[in-house]
Scaffold this motif. Structure first.
Motif, short mmCIF file in Angstrom:
data_model
loop_
_atom_site.label_atom_id
_atom_site.label_comp_id
_atom_site.label_asym_id
_atom_site.label_seq_id
_atom_site.Cartn_x
_atom_site.Cartn_y
_atom_site.Cartn_z
N ASN A 150 0.82 -1.20 0.00
CA ASN A 150 0.00 0.00 0.00
C ASN A 150 0.86 1.26 0.00
OD1 ASN A 150 -2.28 1.62 0.09
ND2 ASN A 150 -2.42 1.56 2.32
N GLN A 151 0.46 2.23 -0.80
CA GLN A 151 1.14 3.52 -0.91
C GLN A 151 2.58 3.38 -1.43
OE1 GLN A 151 -0.09 6.78 -0.09
NE2 GLN A 151 -2.07 5.74 -0.13
N THR A 152 2.83 2.36 -2.25
CA THR A 152 4.16 2.18 -2.83
C THR A 152 4.19 2.72 -4.25
OG1 THR A 152 3.58 -0.08 -3.51
CG2 THR A 152 4.75 0.19 -1.42
N LEU A 153 5.33 3.26 -4.64
CA LEU A 153 5.54 3.78 -5.99
C LEU A 153 6.30 2.76 -6.82
CD1 LEU A 153 6.53 7.46 -5.08
CD2 LEU A 153 4.37 6.70 -6.09
N HIS A 154 5.91 2.62 -8.08
CA HIS A 154 6.52 1.61 -8.94
C HIS A 154 6.94 2.27 -10.26
CE1 HIS A 154 5.03 -1.72 -6.36
NE2 HIS A 154 4.09 -0.82 -6.09
N GLU A 155 8.15 1.95 -10.67
CA GLU A 155 8.72 2.55 -11.88
C GLU A 155 8.48 1.63 -13.08
OE1 GLU A 155 13.20 3.18 -12.92
OE2 GLU A 155 12.58 4.90 -11.69
N TRP A 156 8.12 2.24 -14.19
CA TRP A 156 7.86 1.51 -15.44
C TRP A 156 8.62 2.20 -16.56
CZ3 TRP A 156 6.13 -2.72 -17.71
CH2 TRP A 156 5.62 -2.68 -19.00
N ARG A 157 9.43 1.45 -17.29
CA ARG A 157 10.20 2.01 -18.40
C ARG A 157 9.78 1.37 -19.72
NH1 ARG A 157 15.23 4.40 -16.64
NH2 ARG A 157 15.48 4.25 -14.37
N TYR A 158 9.73 2.19 -20.75
CA TYR A 158 9.45 1.65 -22.08
C TYR A 158 10.15 2.55 -23.11
CZ TYR A 158 5.96 5.41 -22.45
OH TYR A 158 5.33 6.65 -22.48
N THR A 159 10.31 2.03 -24.31
CA THR A 159 10.96 2.80 -25.37
C THR A 159 9.94 3.21 -26.41
OG1 THR A 159 11.51 0.75 -26.57
CG2 THR A 159 13.17 1.62 -25.04
N THR A 160 10.21 4.32 -27.06
CA THR A 160 9.33 4.83 -28.11
C THR A 160 10.16 5.57 -29.15
OG1 THR A 160 7.42 6.24 -28.56
CG2 THR A 160 8.91 6.96 -26.82
N ASP A 161 9.63 5.61 -30.37
CA ASP A 161 10.31 6.38 -31.42
C ASP A 161 9.44 7.52 -31.89
OD1 ASP A 161 8.34 4.99 -32.68
OD2 ASP A 161 9.63 4.02 -34.17
N GLU A 162 8.42 7.87 -31.10
CA GLU A 162 7.54 8.96 -31.47
C GLU A 162 8.17 10.30 -31.12
OE1 GLU A 162 3.78 8.36 -29.60
OE2 GLU A 162 3.33 6.52 -30.72
N GLY A 163 7.75 11.34 -31.81
CA GLY A 163 8.24 12.69 -31.53
C GLY A 163 9.40 13.10 -32.41
N GLY A 164 9.83 12.22 -33.33
CA GLY A 164 10.91 12.59 -34.24
C GLY A 164 12.27 12.65 -33.59
N GLU A 165 12.44 12.04 -32.41
CA GLU A 165 13.73 12.10 -31.72
C GLU A 165 14.46 10.77 -31.75
OE1 GLU A 165 12.86 13.37 -27.79
OE2 GLU A 165 11.93 15.26 -28.40
N GLY A 166 13.97 9.83 -32.58
CA GLY A 166 14.57 8.50 -32.58
C GLY A 166 14.08 7.69 -31.41
N VAL A 167 14.61 6.51 -31.27
CA VAL A 167 14.21 5.64 -30.17
C VAL A 167 14.78 6.16 -28.86
CG1 VAL A 167 14.32 3.31 -29.24
CG2 VAL A 167 14.07 3.64 -31.70
N GLU A 179 14.07 6.20 -24.29
CA GLU A 179 13.41 5.54 -23.17
C GLU A 179 12.56 6.53 -22.38
OE1 GLU A 179 15.00 2.19 -20.26
OE2 GLU A 179 15.57 4.17 -19.50
N ILE A 180 11.37 6.06 -21.99
CA ILE A 180 10.46 6.85 -21.15
C ILE A 180 10.34 6.16 -19.80
CG2 ILE A 180 8.12 7.76 -20.89
CD1 ILE A 180 9.59 9.05 -23.18
N LYS A 181 10.39 6.94 -18.74
CA LYS A 181 10.22 6.39 -17.40
C LYS A 181 8.94 6.95 -16.79
CE LYS A 181 12.54 7.94 -13.83
NZ LYS A 181 13.63 8.25 -12.87
N LYS A 182 8.09 6.06 -16.31
CA LYS A 182 6.84 6.46 -15.68
C LYS A 182 6.80 5.93 -14.26
CE LYS A 182 3.39 7.63 -17.51
NZ LYS A 182 2.73 8.98 -17.56
N THR A 183 6.02 6.61 -13.41
CA THR A 183 5.86 6.18 -12.02
C THR A 183 4.38 6.03 -11.71
OG1 THR A 183 7.87 7.37 -11.37
CG2 THR A 183 6.34 6.75 -9.61
N TYR A 184 4.06 4.94 -11.03
CA TYR A 184 2.67 4.64 -10.68
C TYR A 184 2.56 4.37 -9.18
CZ TYR A 184 2.22 4.10 -15.71
OH TYR A 184 2.23 4.33 -17.06
N LEU A 185 1.43 4.78 -8.64
CA LEU A 185 1.16 4.60 -7.21
C LEU A 185 0.13 3.50 -7.03
CD1 LEU A 185 1.10 5.56 -4.17
CD2 LEU A 185 -0.75 7.11 -4.88
#
Length: 283
Positions: A157-174, A176-182
């Motif tokens: 309960n009340q823990t934060l979890h990190e999620w990483r994924y890669t994307t090639d959107e935005g014209g910047e090439g591939v 990594e995006i890091k997201k955090t979820y509670l």
């Protein structure tokens, strides 16, 4: 002697007439007395959801039930944002990507934590059609057993979890995006009754950048003595043990997922047979 215009009155008829007059007077007095304490009821819109605890309390002996999870608003769209992390409405062109990473991160991280969970409701219907979120969905729904919910509450309960994924959107090439979820568990999760309906959601998986979330509800045998093998949430969705278990392994939005064994029966019961046939929704 002139004859009387009225027939002679017998004693029984006189007594009956007196009783009828007295009874009518008592009933009229009671009606006037009762109506004097009834306020006029204007024709108004129903109170918003958060007013219902007060309305309920006025008709019962229960105190108002505090609502744990608070949303950004009462509209369909605004009710799918956690007010603590709300930064603004996500444009329609972007909200599906937010939902995709919400469910991908939830399913993947729950699997890594050895917590059994499965997709439900409209999310399950999206899986049935094409293994993806419906284009018009605002929310995501999953279920767990009460036993798993207890484990969530005690350990995560009340823990934060990190999620990483890669994307090639935005014209910047591939990149990594890091997201955090509670992972946030409602302290009322162990309440077996619906009460005033303010805490039917037992936990949420929340995107801390946007406030969008996955609703998590727990199934429990709420009356194991009289109704053994009947599982339900606080929102009155009922299932038999063999409808849910053993869970079926599958994939949803590109990651491993689980669905109830008797998923078609569950979908027909919840949405009707047409939900498995119609290819459009509201045009």
């Amino acid at each position: 002697m002139k004859s009387s215009l009225y027939p002679p009155v017998s004693l029984p008829n006189l007594l009956l007439a007196i009783v009828l007059v007295v009874t009518s007077f008592v009933l009229l007095s009671a009606t006037i007395h009762r109506s004097s304490y009834l306020p006029s009821v204007p024709s108004v819109e129903p109170p918003p959801e958060r007013a219902w605890p007060m309305v309920w309390a006025s008709y019962s002996n229960e105190p108002p039930e505090p609502k744990y999870f608070q949303e950004a608003g009462n509209t369909l769209e605004m009710s799918h944002y956690d007010i603590r992390f709300f930064q603004g409405v996500i444009p329609y062109s972007q909200h599906r990507e937010v939902l995709q990473h919400l469910i991908r991160s939830y399913l993947s991280i729950m699997a890594s934590l050895k917590m059994e969970t499965w997709i439900a409701h409209g999310t399950l219907l999206g899986w049935w059609w094409n293994g993806r979120i419906m284009p018009w969905d605002y929310d995501l729904d999953v279920q767990v057993s009460l036993h798993t919910m207890e484990h969530m509450a005690k350990q995560f309960n009340q823990t934060l979890h990190e999620w990483r994924y890669t994307t090639d959107e935005g014209g910047e090439g591939v990149h990594e995006i890091k997201k955090t979820y509670l992972l946030d568990v409602n302290p009322n999760y162990s309440e077996m009754k619906r009460r005033q309906g303010m805490n039917v959601i037992d936990a949420r998986w929340v995107d801390v950048d946007t406030g969008m979330f996955v609703d998590i509800t727990a199934l429990a045998e709420r009356n194991p003595v009289l109704e053994p093998g009947i599982w339900s949430c606080k929102n009155f969705h009922q299932y038999r043990t063999h409808n849910i278990w053993p869970l079926k392994e599958t994939r949803f939005e590109g990651v491993k997922a689980k669905v109830p064994l008797d998923h078609e029966r569950i979908l027909v019961a919840e949405y009707g047979e047409k939900s498995l046939v119609l290819t459009e929704w509201e045009g």
